[in-house]
Design a protein around this motif. Structure first.
Motif, short mmCIF file in Angstrom:
data_model
loop_
_atom_site.label_atom_id
_atom_site.label_comp_id
_atom_site.label_asym_id
_atom_site.label_seq_id
_atom_site.Cartn_x
_atom_site.Cartn_y
_atom_site.Cartn_z
N PHE A 181 0.84 -1.21 0.00
CA PHE A 181 0.00 0.00 0.00
C PHE A 181 0.87 1.25 0.00
CE2 PHE A 181 -2.72 3.36 1.43
CZ PHE A 181 -4.01 3.02 1.01
N ASP A 182 1.91 1.28 0.86
CA ASP A 182 2.73 2.49 0.96
C ASP A 182 3.46 2.76 -0.35
OD1 ASP A 182 4.33 0.28 1.25
OD2 ASP A 182 5.61 1.15 2.80
N ARG A 183 3.88 1.69 -1.06
CA ARG A 183 4.55 1.88 -2.35
C ARG A 183 3.60 2.44 -3.38
NH1 ARG A 183 8.67 3.57 -5.02
NH2 ARG A 183 9.13 2.44 -6.93
N MET A 184 2.36 1.94 -3.40
CA MET A 184 1.34 2.46 -4.33
C MET A 184 1.05 3.93 -4.04
SD MET A 184 0.41 0.06 -6.50
CE MET A 184 2.21 -0.19 -6.57
N ALA A 185 1.02 4.27 -2.76
CA ALA A 185 0.77 5.67 -2.39
C ALA A 185 1.89 6.57 -2.87
CB ALA A 185 0.60 5.78 -0.87
N GLN A 186 3.12 6.13 -2.71
CA GLN A 186 4.25 6.92 -3.17
C GLN A 186 4.23 7.13 -4.68
OE1 GLN A 186 7.44 4.55 -1.55
NE2 GLN A 186 7.64 5.86 0.27
N MET A 187 3.75 6.13 -5.40
CA MET A 187 3.74 6.20 -6.86
C MET A 187 2.56 6.98 -7.41
SD MET A 187 4.88 2.28 -7.80
CE MET A 187 4.60 2.54 -9.57
N TYR A 188 1.39 6.84 -6.78
CA TYR A 188 0.17 7.35 -7.41
C TYR A 188 -0.60 8.41 -6.62
CZ TYR A 188 0.84 3.24 -10.40
OH TYR A 188 1.35 2.31 -11.27
N SER A 189 -0.45 8.47 -5.32
CA SER A 189 -1.28 9.39 -4.55
C SER A 189 -0.97 10.84 -4.92
CB SER A 189 -1.04 9.20 -3.05
OG SER A 189 -1.88 10.07 -2.30
N GLU A 190 -2.03 11.65 -4.97
CA GLU A 190 -1.89 13.06 -5.31
C GLU A 190 -2.04 13.97 -4.08
OE1 GLU A 190 -4.70 13.63 -8.45
OE2 GLU A 190 -3.64 12.30 -9.82
N ASP A 191 -1.96 13.34 -2.91
CA ASP A 191 -1.94 14.12 -1.66
C ASP A 191 -0.49 14.47 -1.36
OD1 ASP A 191 -2.11 15.23 0.82
OD2 ASP A 191 -3.03 13.51 1.80
N THR A 192 -0.11 15.70 -1.65
CA THR A 192 1.30 16.09 -1.53
C THR A 192 1.80 16.04 -0.08
OG1 THR A 192 0.63 18.42 -1.40
CG2 THR A 192 1.22 17.54 -3.58
N ASN A 193 0.89 16.10 0.88
CA ASN A 193 1.30 16.09 2.28
C ASN A 193 1.74 14.72 2.76
OD1 ASN A 193 0.77 18.86 2.72
ND2 ASN A 193 -1.40 18.43 3.02
N THR A 194 1.19 13.66 2.12
CA THR A 194 1.48 12.31 2.61
C THR A 194 2.08 11.38 1.56
OG1 THR A 194 -0.75 11.51 2.09
CG2 THR A 194 -0.41 12.48 4.29
N GLN A 195 2.20 11.85 0.33
CA GLN A 195 2.68 10.97 -0.74
C GLN A 195 4.05 10.38 -0.44
OE1 GLN A 195 3.53 12.93 -4.46
NE2 GLN A 195 3.27 11.05 -5.66
N GLU A 196 4.99 11.20 -0.03
CA GLU A 196 6.35 10.74 0.18
C GLU A 196 6.46 9.76 1.34
OE1 GLU A 196 9.04 13.96 0.55
OE2 GLU A 196 8.76 14.69 -1.51
N VAL A 197 5.52 9.80 2.27
CA VAL A 197 5.56 8.87 3.42
C VAL A 197 4.59 7.73 3.23
CG1 VAL A 197 6.42 10.59 5.06
CG2 VAL A 197 3.94 10.35 4.69
N GLY A 198 4.25 7.46 1.99
CA GLY A 198 3.41 6.30 1.71
C GLY A 198 1.97 6.45 2.15
N GLY A 199 1.45 7.68 2.12
CA GLY A 199 0.06 7.93 2.51
C GLY A 199 -0.20 7.82 3.99
N ASP A 200 0.85 7.95 4.78
CA ASP A 200 0.72 7.74 6.23
C ASP A 200 0.10 8.95 6.92
OD1 ASP A 200 0.92 6.88 8.80
OD2 ASP A 200 3.11 6.95 8.91
N TRP A 201 -1.06 8.73 7.54
CA TRP A 201 -1.73 9.77 8.32
C TRP A 201 -1.49 9.60 9.82
CZ3 TRP A 201 -5.83 13.50 7.20
CH2 TRP A 201 -5.93 13.80 5.84
N GLY A 202 -0.83 8.54 10.20
CA GLY A 202 -0.60 8.29 11.62
C GLY A 202 -1.90 7.93 12.32
N TRP A 203 -1.93 8.12 13.63
CA TRP A 203 -3.12 7.83 14.44
C TRP A 203 -4.11 8.98 14.32
CZ3 TRP A 203 -4.13 3.19 16.41
CH2 TRP A 203 -3.06 2.29 16.60
N ILE A 204 -5.34 8.68 13.98
CA ILE A 204 -6.37 9.72 13.87
C ILE A 204 -7.56 9.35 14.74
CG2 ILE A 204 -5.64 10.26 11.51
CD1 ILE A 204 -8.36 8.94 10.62
#
Length: 325
Positions: free
Chosen positions: A218-241
């Motif tokens: 999942f984190d690799r896919m996020a790095q490649m495709y996600s368009e959320d610039t805030n979390t793309q580089e960290v694999g879409g990681d939002w941490g604990w919410i």
């Protein structure tokens, strides 16, 4: 360093009513027996608060808020003057604050706020229009007020188990940790690529979801495709919410997933989301045994404040007090 002295001088000076009428050059806010609270003292005490209010409110609401904080400041200054007057009575019986106590306080300020640079401290005082002698007077009166308040409160308060339990029951939510999930999320937006049709963007999102279902990280896919610039580089990681971090629809999806589970593609307007929950924490409440000592300290402090208020109320009842502004 200057910020400390500006604050300290303003706050402390605001607590000292000027005894000699020759010093009252800016108007009188209140009479306290034979002393006065000046308008400048009130302004010094509420200046920072007023600036904040002016940034938030306007019109009648602003005027109401300003009146409220000014009246509170006047009442506070009246109380401080009553305490100083009470100490004067004790001075007639021999009470005093030794000079070394004031000197120690000043040395602490110089050491902690000016790195031991006495010259810098003096220059800052002068820039604010204060002599060292005047500053020491201000510190002395602050110490007097603090000491007088403490002397009128006993240290033998006893808090019963019933009081502790009642406080815990009333404030249980303050000892609660809400439900949380550890989230990763991929975001695909239609508007980011106007040359790609909406159906293609949706298709891309579904293709990414299929790759994850097929074993892609999942984190690799996020790095490649996600368009959320805030979390793309960290694999879409939002941490604990917690609930409320995301909008209602995404929150509902996130908190319905099990650890390790990936959501279907979620469409909201022209944006597509894929969520994965890595871990989950259930809502918990600390047991009373873990917070008993904390609650007892809080209740003792409340009792101390009540005792101080009762003492101040007796001073107010015996005094001539008139608010003029």
């Amino acid at each position: 360093m200057k910020h400390f002295v500006v604050f300290s001088v303003a706050l402390l000076t605001a607590g000292i009513a000027l005894a000699q009428k020759a010093e009252v050059i800016d108007g009188i806010a209140a009479l306290v027996n034979n002393d006065v609270v000046t308008i400048s003292q009130v302004r010094e005490l509420v200046g920072a608060r007023e600036r904040s209010l002016r940034q938030i409110y306007s019109g009648n609401e602003l005027r109401s808020k300003l009146e409220e904080v000014r009246l509170a400041a006047i009442k506070d200054l009246i109380d401080r003057q009553l305490i100083l007057q009470e100490f004067k009575k004790l001075q007639e019986k021999g009470a005093s604050i030794p000079d070394y106590v004031i000197d120690d306080r000043v040395q602490t300020i110089i050491r902690e706020e000016f790195g031991g640079d006495r010259s810098a401290f003096i220059r800052t005082l002068q820039a604010q229009g204060y002599t060292l002698t005047r500053f020491k007077e201000i510190e002395r009166e602050k110490i007097v007020v603090q000491a007088m308040r403490q002397s009128k409160v006993s240290n033998d308060f006893v808090i019963s188990p019933t009081q502790i339990q009642a406080y815990y029951n009333k404030n249980k939510m303050s000892y609660a940790t809400p439900e949380q999930v550890k989230l990763r999320m991929i975001v695909i937006r239609e508007e980011n690529s106007s040359d790609v049709a909406s159906t293609d963007k949706q298709g891309i999102a579904k293709e990414i979801r299929d790759k994850i279902a097929g074993g892609a990280e999942f984190d690799r896919m996020a790095q490649m495709y996600s368009e959320d610039t805030n979390t793309q580089e960290v694999g879409g990681d939002w941490g604990w919410i917690e609930r409320g971090t995301l909008n209602e629809q995404l929150t509902s999806v996130a908190f319905s997933l099990r650890p390790g589970e990936v959501s279907p593609v979620v469409q909201i307007g022209g944006t597509y989301y894929i969520l994965m929950i890595e871990a989950k924490k259930n809502a918990t409440v600390k047991p009373i045994s873990d917070v008993r000592d904390e609650i007892e300290r809080n209740l003792i402090q409340q009792e101390r404040m009540k005792a101080q208020e009762r003492w101040l109320d007796t001073l107010r009842q015996k005094a001539y007090i008139k608010i003029l502004s």
